[in-house]
Scaffold this motif. Structure first.
Motif, PDB file in Angstrom:
ATOM      1  N   PRO A  11      -1.479  14.259   1.990  1.00  0.00           N
ATOM      2  CA  PRO A  11      -0.824  12.943   2.070  1.00  0.00           C
ATOM      3  C   PRO A  11      -1.675  11.861   1.419  1.00  0.00           C
ATOM      4  N   GLY A  12      -1.024  10.813   0.964  1.00  0.00           N
ATOM      5  CA  GLY A  12      -1.762   9.642   0.507  1.00  0.00           C
ATOM      6  C   GLY A  12      -2.346   8.903   1.696  1.00  0.00           C
ATOM      7  N   ALA A  49       0.831  -1.211   0.000  1.00  0.00           N
ATOM      8  CA  ALA A  49       0.000   0.000   0.000  1.00  0.00           C
ATOM      9  C   ALA A  49       0.864   1.257   0.000  1.00  0.00           C
ATOM     10  N   VAL A  50       1.893   1.278   0.830  1.00  0.00           N
ATOM     11  CA  VAL A  50       2.782   2.440   0.890  1.00  0.00           C
ATOM     12  C   VAL A  50       3.550   2.591  -0.421  1.00  0.00           C
ATOM     13  N   ALA A  51       4.020   1.474  -0.963  1.00  0.00           N
ATOM     14  CA  ALA A  51       4.768   1.530  -2.217  1.00  0.00           C
ATOM     15  C   ALA A  51       3.903   2.092  -3.346  1.00  0.00           C
ATOM     16  N   GLU A  52       2.631   1.713  -3.391  1.00  0.00           N
ATOM     17  CA  GLU A  52       1.734   2.223  -4.427  1.00  0.00           C
ATOM     18  C   GLU A  52       1.547   3.726  -4.301  1.00  0.00           C
ATOM     19  N   LEU A  53       1.385   4.223  -3.089  1.00  0.00           N
ATOM     20  CA  LEU A  53       1.226   5.664  -2.898  1.00  0.00           C
ATOM     21  C   LEU A  53       2.494   6.405  -3.302  1.00  0.00           C
ATOM     22  N   ALA A  54       3.640   5.837  -2.958  1.00  0.00           N
ATOM     23  CA  ALA A  54       4.902   6.467  -3.351  1.00  0.00           C
ATOM     24  C   ALA A  54       5.040   6.498  -4.864  1.00  0.00           C
ATOM     25  N   GLU A  55       4.699   5.389  -5.531  1.00  0.00           N
ATOM     26  CA  GLU A  55       4.819   5.322  -6.985  1.00  0.00           C
ATOM     27  C   GLU A  55       3.841   6.270  -7.675  1.00  0.00           C
ATOM     28  N   SER A  56       2.712   6.569  -7.019  1.00  0.00           N
ATOM     29  CA  SER A  56       1.747   7.482  -7.629  1.00  0.00           C
ATOM     30  C   SER A  56       2.058   8.940  -7.305  1.00  0.00           C
ATOM     31  N   ARG A  87     -16.342  16.894   2.231  1.00  0.00           N
ATOM     32  CA  ARG A  87     -15.340  17.957   2.182  1.00  0.00           C
ATOM     33  C   ARG A  87     -15.019  18.363   0.747  1.00  0.00           C
ATOM     34  N   GLY A  88     -15.677  17.734  -0.208  1.00  0.00           N
ATOM     35  CA  GLY A  88     -15.419  18.034  -1.614  1.00  0.00           C
ATOM     36  C   GLY A  88     -14.148  17.412  -2.137  1.00  0.00           C
ATOM     37  N   LEU A  89     -13.665  16.364  -1.466  1.00  0.00           N
ATOM     38  CA  LEU A  89     -12.410  15.718  -1.862  1.00  0.00           C
ATOM     39  C   LEU A  89     -12.704  14.414  -2.605  1.00  0.00           C
ATOM     40  N   VAL A  90     -12.102  14.279  -3.771  1.00  0.00           N
ATOM     41  CA  VAL A  90     -12.300  13.101  -4.609  1.00  0.00           C
ATOM     42  C   VAL A  90     -11.021  12.276  -4.639  1.00  0.00           C
ATOM     43  N   PRO A  91     -11.074  11.000  -4.214  1.00  0.00           N
ATOM     44  CA  PRO A  91      -9.878  10.151  -4.301  1.00  0.00           C
ATOM     45  C   PRO A  91      -9.355  10.080  -5.729  1.00  0.00           C
ATOM     46  N   GLY A  92      -8.040  10.182  -5.851  1.00  0.00           N
ATOM     47  CA  GLY A  92      -7.425  10.132  -7.168  1.00  0.00           C
ATOM     48  C   GLY A  92      -7.327  11.480  -7.847  1.00  0.00           C
ATOM     49  N   GLU A  93      -8.085  12.467  -7.344  1.00  0.00           N
ATOM     50  CA  GLU A  93      -8.029  13.810  -7.907  1.00  0.00           C
ATOM     51  C   GLU A  93      -7.386  14.779  -6.922  1.00  0.00           C
ATOM     52  N   HIS A  94      -7.836  14.740  -5.674  1.00  0.00           N
ATOM     53  CA  HIS A  94      -7.294  15.646  -4.660  1.00  0.00           C
ATOM     54  C   HIS A  94      -6.329  14.958  -3.705  1.00  0.00           C
ATOM     55  N   LEU A  95      -6.482  13.665  -3.531  1.00  0.00           N
ATOM     56  CA  LEU A  95      -5.545  12.872  -2.719  1.00  0.00           C
ATOM     57  C   LEU A  95      -5.690  11.419  -3.141  1.00  0.00           C
ATOM     58  N   ASN A  96      -4.599  10.679  -2.953  1.00  0.00           N
ATOM     59  CA  ASN A  96      -4.593   9.282  -3.380  1.00  0.00           C
ATOM     60  C   ASN A  96      -4.944   8.375  -2.198  1.00  0.00           C
ATOM     61  N   VAL A  97      -5.661   7.273  -2.499  1.00  0.00           N
ATOM     62  CA  VAL A  97      -6.171   6.390  -1.452  1.00  0.00           C
ATOM     63  C   VAL A  97      -5.938   4.936  -1.855  1.00  0.00           C
ATOM     64  N   VAL A  98      -5.451   4.146  -0.886  1.00  0.00           N
ATOM     65  CA  VAL A  98      -5.343   2.693  -1.049  1.00  0.00           C
ATOM     66  C   VAL A  98      -6.054   2.042   0.124  1.00  0.00           C
ATOM     67  N   ALA A  99      -6.897   1.052  -0.158  1.00  0.00           N
ATOM     68  CA  ALA A  99      -7.651   0.366   0.892  1.00  0.00           C
ATOM     69  C   ALA A  99      -7.263  -1.112   0.948  1.00  0.00           C
ATOM     70  N   MET A 100      -7.311  -1.669   2.152  1.00  0.00           N
ATOM     71  CA  MET A 100      -7.248  -3.112   2.324  1.00  0.00           C
ATOM     72  C   MET A 100      -8.683  -3.610   2.251  1.00  0.00           C
ATOM     73  N   SER A 101      -9.038  -4.318   1.186  1.00  0.00           N
ATOM     74  CA  SER A 101     -10.420  -4.755   1.031  1.00  0.00           C
ATOM     75  C   SER A 101     -10.496  -5.834  -0.035  1.00  0.00           C
ATOM     76  N   GLU A 122       3.634  -3.045  10.813  1.00  0.00           N
ATOM     77  CA  GLU A 122       5.073  -3.268  10.620  1.00  0.00           C
ATOM     78  C   GLU A 122       5.443  -3.133   9.144  1.00  0.00           C
ATOM     79  N   GLY A 123       4.599  -3.641   8.265  1.00  0.00           N
ATOM     80  CA  GLY A 123       4.871  -3.518   6.835  1.00  0.00           C
ATOM     81  C   GLY A 123       4.819  -2.079   6.364  1.00  0.00           C
ATOM     82  N   VAL A 124       3.826  -1.328   6.850  1.00  0.00           N
ATOM     83  CA  VAL A 124       3.706   0.087   6.499  1.00  0.00           C
ATOM     84  C   VAL A 124       4.949   0.856   6.941  1.00  0.00           C
ATOM     85  N   GLU A 125       5.331   0.662   8.190  1.00  0.00           N
ATOM     86  CA  GLU A 125       6.467   1.407   8.738  1.00  0.00           C
ATOM     87  C   GLU A 125       7.765   1.047   8.028  1.00  0.00           C
TER      88      GLU A 125
END
Length: 354
Positions: free
Chosen positions: A245-246, A167-174, A265-279, A201-204
């Motif tokens: 932040p992502g 998840a962190v790697a994807e946010l960094a790459e984006s 708040r008028g915030l759209v994922p992928g437009e105003h901030l990036n989001v990754v979910a565990m799902s 632990e993986g995130v950190e």
């Protein structure tokens, strides 16, 4: 009602051969097996479960210990339970549900009464009181989850540490220059569910490897006030260029609430901030903005757990296949969707959030 004698007569074999085909206790030629199975299908013969149990000293039932408390995400359980039930039926067994609120005594009850051949135990805690009891039962037990001390029991689970890192790697790459995690609820943390620690632990680890500033808010409850408070803190952390932040959302059940709060708040994922979910993939795809997700792989975890369990029930097969693994972690899979554009959405106008 047709009997095994009728099947034997139609197939042109002895009644004992029909029994061997049903029980699998002796090798039968493929041609003979096909004749017997064809006769069974033609006569719609159903073997008597009680008689089979007496003959084989097996119940043909697998027990599933599943969490159905008030804090459980029942929708998240369904892919696990559906896959386990289907896989068990493929092995000509039935499934008996045992709820977590029975604790260790529930394991003793179903095993002691010989009403199951084996047990699958879900949502294992780090220091789970059921583990020493399960290890002492005279039926095979497999855990979905990894306790601090498995006591020699085989475990199957998602590799949550790898999932957090992905998840962190994807946010960094984006293109995200900072990362924020809206953590699990107090109930999950207090129960000591092992995957919570492994995920963080993986995130950190990945954030440190990439030199990304990391903010972790934990616990974050599912109610709107808690989500708003967490987002207020996260969204105040714009960098010098005004980029947010992502977001990493590990709590599957809380994703919808976070997205509603962002939309207000008028915030759209992928437009105003990036989001990754565990799902699960199905959940990630159902939102207005489909989310990039690290899949929980519930069906893969469940399939592997059931297949390992039946290896334990068949010592000959287990010996042929090699030792049953102590801990088997299923590697997660990331699917990129609209919430993490391939390139950073620099220059997108941020709505007023004051």
């Amino acid at each position: 009602m047709p009997t095994s004698r009728d099947v034997a007569k139609l197939a042109g074999v002895s009644q004992s051969t029909v029994s061997y085909v049903l029980s699998g206790k002796r090798p039968i030629s493929e041609e003979t097996r096909r004749r017997v199975e064809g006769a069974i299908a033609e006569l719609t013969f159903q073997p008597n479960a009680g008689a089979r149990a007496l003959a084989s000293q097996r119940t043909q039932v697998i027990g599933l210990v599943a969490p159905f408390g008030v804090t459980s995400d029942h929708s998240g359980l369904l892919p696990f339970i559906e896959t386990i039930a289907r896989r068990v039926r493929e092995h000509d067994h039935d499934l008996l549900l045992v709820t977590n609120d029975e604790g260790a005594q529930g394991l003793v009850r179903v095993a002691g009464r010989r009403i199951v051949d084996a047990l699958v135990v879900m949502e294992v805690e780090a220091r789970d009181e059921r583990i020493p009891v399960a290890a002492g039962l005279d039926v095979p037990v497999i855990l979905i989850g990894v306790p601090d001390d498995p006591a020699g029991l085989p475990c199957v689970d998602l590799d949550f540490e790898a999932g957090g890192a992905m998840a962190v790697a994807e946010l960094a790459e984006s293109g995200c220059r900072t990362v924020a995690v809206l953590g699990y609820s107090a109930a999950e943390i207090d129960r000591g569910i092992n995957y919570v620690t492994r995920f963080h632990e993986g995130v950190e680890r990945e954030a440190a490897r990439r030199g990304l500033p990391l903010t972790t808010l934990s616990p974050v409850e599912l109610d709107r006030a808690s989500i708003d408070a967490a987002l207020d803190e996260v969204l105040s952390a714009e960098d010098e260029d005004g980029e947010l932040p992502g977001l990493v959302l590990p709590h599957t059940e809380g994703v919808a609430g976070v997205l509603r709060a962002l939309a207000d708040r008028g915030l759209v994922p992928g437009e105003h901030l990036n989001v990754v979910a565990m799902s699960t993939d199905a959940a990630a795809e159902e939102f207005t903005t489909p989310l990039t997700n690290v899949s929980l792989e519930p069906r893969d975890v469940s399939r592997r757990a059931v297949d390992t369990l039946f290896r334990l029930l068949d010592p000959d097969r287990s010996a042929a296949d090699g030792d049953v693994p102590g801990v088997e972690l299923v590697h997660p899979r990331l699917t990129r969707r609209a919430s993490t554009p391939a390139r950073p959405a620099s220059g997108a106008a941020l709505p007023h959030t004051a």
